[in-house]
Design a protein around this motif. Structure first.
Motif, PDB file in Angstrom:
ATOM      1  N   THR A  70      15.872   7.462  15.617  1.00 16.24           N
ATOM      2  CA  THR A  70      15.022   7.681  16.632  1.00 16.24           C
ATOM      3  C   THR A  70      16.385   7.006  17.696  1.00 16.24           C
ATOM      4  O   THR A  70      16.579   8.366  17.960  1.00 16.24           O
ATOM      5  CB  THR A  70      14.373   6.300  16.454  1.00 16.24           C
ATOM      6  OG1 THR A  70      13.592   6.722  16.341  1.00 16.24           O
ATOM      7  CG2 THR A  70      14.099   6.491  18.199  1.00 16.24           C
TER       8      THR A  70
ATOM      9  N   MET B   3      25.193   3.823  21.703  1.00 14.69           N
ATOM     10  CA  MET B   3      24.724   4.654  22.273  1.00 14.69           C
ATOM     11  C   MET B   3      25.702   5.193  23.546  1.00 14.69           C
ATOM     12  O   MET B   3      25.881   5.915  23.758  1.00 14.69           O
ATOM     13  CB  MET B   3      23.749   4.567  23.075  1.00 14.69           C
ATOM     14  CG  MET B   3      22.602   5.516  23.886  1.00 14.69           C
ATOM     15  SD  MET B   3      22.357   6.853  23.202  1.00 14.69           S
ATOM     16  CE  MET B   3      21.903   7.581  23.971  1.00 14.69           C
TER      17      MET B   3
ATOM     18  N   MET C 114      17.512   5.333  29.636  1.00 17.61           N
ATOM     19  CA  MET C 114      16.619   5.459  28.329  1.00 17.61           C
ATOM     20  C   MET C 114      15.143   4.917  28.372  1.00 17.61           C
ATOM     21  O   MET C 114      14.375   4.116  28.426  1.00 17.61           O
ATOM     22  CB  MET C 114      17.622   4.261  27.652  1.00 17.61           C
ATOM     23  CG  MET C 114      19.129   4.252  27.657  1.00 17.61           C
ATOM     24  SD  MET C 114      19.367   5.863  26.204  1.00 17.61           S
ATOM     25  CE  MET C 114      18.621   5.827  24.613  1.00 17.61           C
TER      26      MET C 114
ATOM     27  N   ARG D 150      20.740  14.324  21.533  1.00 16.48           N
ATOM     28  CA  ARG D 150      19.902  14.920  22.805  1.00 16.48           C
ATOM     29  C   ARG D 150      20.871  14.728  23.860  1.00 16.48           C
ATOM     30  O   ARG D 150      21.279  15.448  24.738  1.00 16.48           O
ATOM     31  CB  ARG D 150      18.918  14.827  22.987  1.00 16.48           C
ATOM     32  CG  ARG D 150      17.714  15.340  24.212  1.00 16.48           C
ATOM     33  CD  ARG D 150      18.104  17.034  23.641  1.00 16.48           C
ATOM     34  NE  ARG D 150      17.368  17.630  24.835  1.00 16.48           N
ATOM     35  CZ  ARG D 150      17.955  18.641  25.001  1.00 16.48           C
ATOM     36  NH1 ARG D 150      19.011  19.130  25.029  1.00 16.48           N
ATOM     37  NH2 ARG D 150      17.394  19.345  25.911  1.00 16.48           N
ATOM     38  N   TYR D 151      21.150  13.111  24.337  1.00 20.46           N
ATOM     39  CA  TYR D 151      21.916  12.926  25.216  1.00 20.46           C
ATOM     40  C   TYR D 151      23.829  13.951  25.139  1.00 20.46           C
ATOM     41  O   TYR D 151      23.745  14.232  26.347  1.00 20.46           O
ATOM     42  CB  TYR D 151      22.141  11.295  25.886  1.00 20.46           C
ATOM     43  CG  TYR D 151      21.058  10.752  25.893  1.00 20.46           C
ATOM     44  CD1 TYR D 151      19.456  10.906  25.571  1.00 20.46           C
ATOM     45  CD2 TYR D 151      20.615   9.725  27.267  1.00 20.46           C
ATOM     46  CE1 TYR D 151      18.414   9.378  25.383  1.00 20.46           C
ATOM     47  CE2 TYR D 151      19.683   9.622  27.923  1.00 20.46           C
ATOM     48  CZ  TYR D 151      18.839   9.780  27.543  1.00 20.46           C
ATOM     49  OH  TYR D 151      17.698   9.189  27.825  1.00 20.46           O
TER      50      TYR D 151
ATOM     51  N   TYR E 225      18.490  10.229  19.900  1.00 20.33           N
ATOM     52  CA  TYR E 225      18.919   9.888  21.221  1.00 20.33           C
ATOM     53  C   TYR E 225      20.066  10.254  21.649  1.00 20.33           C
ATOM     54  O   TYR E 225      20.820  10.994  22.104  1.00 20.33           O
ATOM     55  CB  TYR E 225      18.468   8.515  21.506  1.00 20.33           C
ATOM     56  CG  TYR E 225      16.912   8.025  21.476  1.00 20.33           C
ATOM     57  CD1 TYR E 225      16.201   9.655  22.116  1.00 20.33           C
ATOM     58  CD2 TYR E 225      16.771   7.364  21.962  1.00 20.33           C
ATOM     59  CE1 TYR E 225      14.296   9.225  22.811  1.00 20.33           C
ATOM     60  CE2 TYR E 225      15.424   6.655  21.582  1.00 20.33           C
ATOM     61  CZ  TYR E 225      13.799   8.499  22.303  1.00 20.33           C
ATOM     62  OH  TYR E 225      13.127   7.294  22.375  1.00 20.33           O
TER      63      TYR E 225
ATOM     64  N   VAL F   2      14.522  12.050  28.823  1.00 25.00           N
ATOM     65  CA  VAL F   2      16.045  11.678  28.485  1.00 25.00           C
ATOM     66  C   VAL F   2      16.604  11.641  29.820  1.00 25.00           C
ATOM     67  O   VAL F   2      15.917  12.821  30.795  1.00 25.00           O
ATOM     68  CB  VAL F   2      15.973  12.738  27.636  1.00 25.00           C
ATOM     69  CG1 VAL F   2      17.649  12.111  27.399  1.00 25.00           C
ATOM     70  CG2 VAL F   2      15.850  12.145  25.910  1.00 25.00           C
TER      71      VAL F   2
ATOM     72  N   VAL G   1      14.194   0.716  20.230  1.00 25.90           N
ATOM     73  CA  VAL G   1      15.523   1.777  19.651  1.00 25.90           C
ATOM     74  C   VAL G   1      16.060   0.696  18.823  1.00 25.90           C
ATOM     75  O   VAL G   1      17.239  -0.171  19.169  1.00 25.90           O
ATOM     76  CB  VAL G   1      16.082   3.044  20.480  1.00 25.90           C
ATOM     77  CG1 VAL G   1      16.283   3.350  19.769  1.00 25.90           C
ATOM     78  CG2 VAL G   1      14.340   3.094  21.203  1.00 25.90           C
TER      79      VAL G   1
END
Ligand SMILES: *[C@@H]1O[C@H](CO)[C@@H](O)[C@H](O)[C@H]1NC(C)=O
Ligand SMILES: *[C@@H]1O[C@H](CO)[C@@H](O)[C@H](O)[C@H]1NC(C)=O
Ligand SMILES: *[C@@H]1O[C@H](CO)[C@@H](O)[C@H](O)[C@H]1NC(C)=O
Ligand SMILES: *[C@@H]1O[C@H](CO)[C@@H](O)[C@H](O)[C@H]1NC(C)=O
Ligand SMILES: *[C@@H]1O[C@H](CO)[C@@H](O)[C@H](O)[C@H]1NC(C)=O
Ligand SMILES: *[C@@H]1O[C@H](CO)[C@@H](O)[C@H](O)[C@H]1NC(C)=O
Length: 759
Positions: free
Chosen positions: A586, A531, A519, A593-594, A590, A506, A564
């Motif tokens: 998934t 995202m 990514m 976490r990002y 992400y 990441v 993804v």
């Protein structure tokens, strides 16, 4: 029109002088125009003020380095390196087709390195590597990070180096560390991996040694004719209200970060646009770069027409973005089923089938009636034109700190909270049935189709085979991966080594208001939008960047975590959903976490985030069923490089192809990195000048083993003569290397065709 700074400053001074004279004249001769004069005076005071400011600005702009340093906020470095692995006898990367073994070279693969350092704090820097490979890889990245950080201690490290693949499907394969992508390459191909690492490190060295003060600017444009959605039925599963926010079912926006020197001369750019590197089809066996590499070639050779490909100082980085469901095959997908009633008809939409099978359903590029190379040129050209528009159009300056953040993320049964507070988890990797259905860019095999989310028992043959190949999925994995029917339970299969990554990279890189989300996979269009929106909102809400925050996605990068898809697309289980390894959450994982890592991009942030363990190294366990070059030999009475088929004595015209064949040797003996297997030479003043290499799109180098046991082979060189080629005398020259079966010594040789004329 070219206006130098000095001329512009002089023009301003002249304009001021004329205006002042006019004003004085008015003052002297127009006593009866007092009110007008008063108004003029006020206006003129403002003009004078603006004038003085402009002159001061120009003085700064054209002034010496001390002042300019404040403007040139960054140190910039750009460099290119050749990463082309073995161009014959090697499986190609992308389509996972055992039959796609390379037989020659169309264009060389390159890594392009871009360094941005904060001029006031040069240890704050990022290194963005855009590489003509299908995807980033943990093993390759580990080698690059280790070589580069050893060479430049304290400057480049695991946190600030990003390895981004252009996602082309015509490169040399076998370099990935995990087993699944190695299968069709019959294991790991060290020659490929070494070439990528060596050429990338060279690109970084060149970029580093070119570091100089400079400026960055940012712009965007719309490119309508370069991509379509290849899974529109999955896209339609996303909420209608969300889809209504967007005009298209694909991102048509292209973003460009322009690199200038301190005087405002451009040195290159990073360009972000989402389109699959599948213009060249699965039945192509020439190593190439697909449409991104084509766009880079077109741009670099426009700026420096006299440089050979890969040797320009201007570096054009065409970077892949949320590529998941994009296709360059813009005419749509059609049935190629000779003799069947549906031949030539569009494929069935939900499953991309022809007569209930995927095999005959093929996407068509815009040049399909000519060849896939023509489609590749057209899609490359569309991106080249888009980049030109932004380079020459309106852009905003980039300013602010240079930051990076990196962490490893273990995706196995990772729990986290969704924004609404409910708990969700990701799963160990697994591939669904529809993965084997392939896509309209490269259809699958057997009886697999896309869009298979059924829970009823699958084909009984595959039910047996799949458990022989990978470990059976325990109930918690089956539940976690719902509604994906699991074909390959890769996350539970550790022999002979890991099939797919459990742990991904990441990473985010920031330069000023511009943030690149690096990514570890291929996000679909809607995944990319979610995202970007989430991260942009977080950056602004946490006051890390202002409202000018600009966020892009770059990938597949660093580790290949496959696809993804959004949760809704996952439900439909087309190829992208079936290849979303870590389950339906998934993307949300992400985003979670990002978002947690956003504070590390703040101007004053220090330290590193907590991280899961790095994935275990696999390369030392790598297996390979590949054989080396045994020997090269020539038929009795012939020597290496002897002409087998010569060029024609009849003059050639533009558009014609000129070819010659030679007694050859295996090009795996010497990859000739930074060099060439062939040239086109023009006779000038009695000497020969190289005008084309093996990396021009107009030349093709091919090699064929005629007799494996005796070691005979033939190399064929060809050149399709471009419009505008100067009339004159030319020749084709072959650069080979042969291996002695006794002792293994490798010897170089060179040989030319007869000369020929271009009329
Ligand atoms: C393009 O740039 C403009 C100006 O910075 C911005 O408002 C717009 O959102 C950008 N478009 C995209 C797709 O980011
Ligand atoms: C390669 O595949 C494409 C797509 O299926 C097809 O149209 C084309 O005819 C094939 N080319 C050759 C040389 O077989
Ligand atoms: C590449 O450029 C350098 C100088 O910029 C030059 O010395 C070298 O000969 C060039 N190589 C080729 C293959 O043109
Ligand atoms: C495809 O499958 C459908 C439904 O099972 C069936 O009705 C049809 O006949 C099949 N078509 C062909 C060409 O096999
Ligand atoms: C990842 O997490 C799983 C589940 O918590 C654990 O079993 C596994 O050991 C972890 N893997 C690594 C490489 O840390
Ligand atoms: C399976 O896909 C169909 C559309 O192809 C969809 O209607 C259905 O809801 C999906 N099933 C699940 C469990 O998501």
């Amino acid at each position: 029109m070219l206006i130098t700074r000095r001329a512009a400053a002089e023009g301003l001074i002249l304009f001021g002088a004329v205006a002042f004279t006019l004003y004085m004249t008015l003052c002297a001769h127009a006593q009866d125009l007092q009110p007008l004069r008063n108004a003029m005076a006020t206006k003129f005071n403002r003009v004078v003020q603006a004038f003085v400011q402009s002159v001061a600005l120009f003085a700064l702009w054209s002034g010496d380095g001390a002042i300019r340093g404040a403007e040139a906020q960054y140190l910039l470095g750009l460099g290119t390196g050749d990463i082309t692995g073995p161009v014959v006898e090697t499986n190609m990367m992308g389509y996972a087709s055992l039959a796609q073994t390379d037989t020659g070279l169309h264009m060389r693969q390159r890594s392009r390195a871009f360094i941005v350092a904060d001029a006031s704090n040069p240890s704050s820097r990022i290194l963005f590597i855009n590489s003509d490979i299908a995807m980033g890889d943990t093993g390759i990245r580990r080698s690059i990070v280790s070589a580069v950080s050893a060479k430049y201690p304290g400057l480049y490290d695991n946190s600030n180096i990003a390895l981004v693949g252009t996602h082309q499907h015509s490169g040399v394969g076998g370099y990935l560390e995990n087993l699944l992508p190695q299968l069709t390459a019959l294991g790991y191909v060290k020659e490929t991996a070494d070439a990528i690492v060596q050429g990338t490190v060279l690109a970084v060295e060149r970029a580093h040694s070119s570091l100089a003060p400079g400026k960055l600017s940012l712009g965007n444009t719309t490119v309508l004719n370069a991509n379509i959605n290849r899974s529109p039925s999955a896209y339609l599963a996303n909420p209608a209200a969300e889809r209504a926010q967007y005009q298209y079912d694909q991102d048509k926006d292209m973003t460009l970060l322009r690199f200038d020197d301190a005087n405002g001369n451009s040195r290159g750019f990073l360009n972000f646009f989402a389109v699959h590197g599948t213009s060249l089809y699965e039945n192509n066996t020439l190593v190439s770069t697909d449409n991104k590499g084509m766009a880079a070639y077109l741009y670099e050779s426009m700026v420096e027409p006299n440089s050979m490909p890969g040797n320009a100082t201007f570096v054009a980085g065409f970077v892949q973005s949320n590529v998941g469901d994009t296709s360059p095959n813009t005419l749509g997908a059609f049935c190629e089923s000779p003799g069947k009633p549906w031949d030539g008809q569009p494929c069935e939409v939900e499953h991309s089938t022809c007569g209930n099978k995927t095999q005959d359903c093929h996407g068509r590029g815009p040049g399909f009636q000519i060849s896939c190379f023509e489609s590749n040129r057209i899609i490359g050209n569309a991106q080249f034109e888009g980049a030109k528009t932004i380079m020459n159009g309106g852009r905003v300056p980039v300013s602010g700190p240079v930051k990076s953040v990196h962490a490893y993320m273990n995706m196995s049964f990772r729990s986290f909270n969704l924004p609404d507070g409910t708990k969700a988890q990701t799963c160990p990797p697994a591939m669904g049935y529809s993965f084997a259905g392939g896509t309209t860019d490269g259809p699958g095999a057997f009886d697999f189709i896309q869009g298979d989310n059924s829970s009823h028992p699958q084909n009984p043959f595959w039910e047996i085979v799949k458990n022989a190949v990978t470990s059976p999925a325990p109930p918690e994995q089956v539940a976690c991966q719902q509604p994906k029917p699991i074909l390959l339970n890769t996350g539970y299969t550790h022999t002979p080594y890991e099939w797919q990554p459990n742990t991904v990279d990441v990473q985010m890189l920031r330069v000023g208001q511009f943030v690149m989300l690096i990514m570890p996979g291929e996000l679909t269009t809607m995944s990319g939008r979610r995202m970007r929106n989430a991260l942009r909102n977080a950056l602004i809400a946490q006051k890390v960047i202002g409202n000018d925050a600009y966020v892009v996605i770059a990938g597949p990068a660093n580790t290949y975590g496959h696809y993804v898809a959004t949760k809704e697309e996952y439900g439909v289980q087309r190829y992208e959903g079936a290849s979303t390894l870590f389950g339906q959450y998934t993307l949300d994982a992400y985003i979670d976490r990002y978002t947690q890592l956003v504070p590390y991009l703040a101007p004053t942030a220090t330290g590193t985030p907590s991280s899961d363990a790095a994935p275990a190294e696999q390369t030392s366990k790598a297996m390979s069923l590949r054989t080396g070059v045994v020997l090269d030999n020539t038929p009795i009475g012939k020597k290496f490089g002897q002409i087998s088929t010569d060029v024609s004595k009849t003059p050639y015209k533009a558009g014609q192809k000129v070819a010659a064949s030679f007694v050859g040797a295996c090009p795996r003996n010497n990859l000739r990195l930074e060099g060439t297997f062939m040239t086109v030479d023009q006779q000038i003043n009695g000497g020969w000048k190289t005008v084309r290499t093996d990396s021009h799109d107009s030349t093709i180098f091919e090699w064929k083993r005629d007799n494996l046991v005796l070691g005979y082979s033939t190399s064929t060189l060809s050149w399709t003569i471009e419009d505008g080629t100067p009339a004159g005398t030319y020749r084709l020259t072959y650069y080979g290397d042969w291996k002695n079966g006794l002792g293994g010594k490798i010897t170089a040789f060179t040989s030319s065709s007869s000369s020929f004329t271009v009329a």
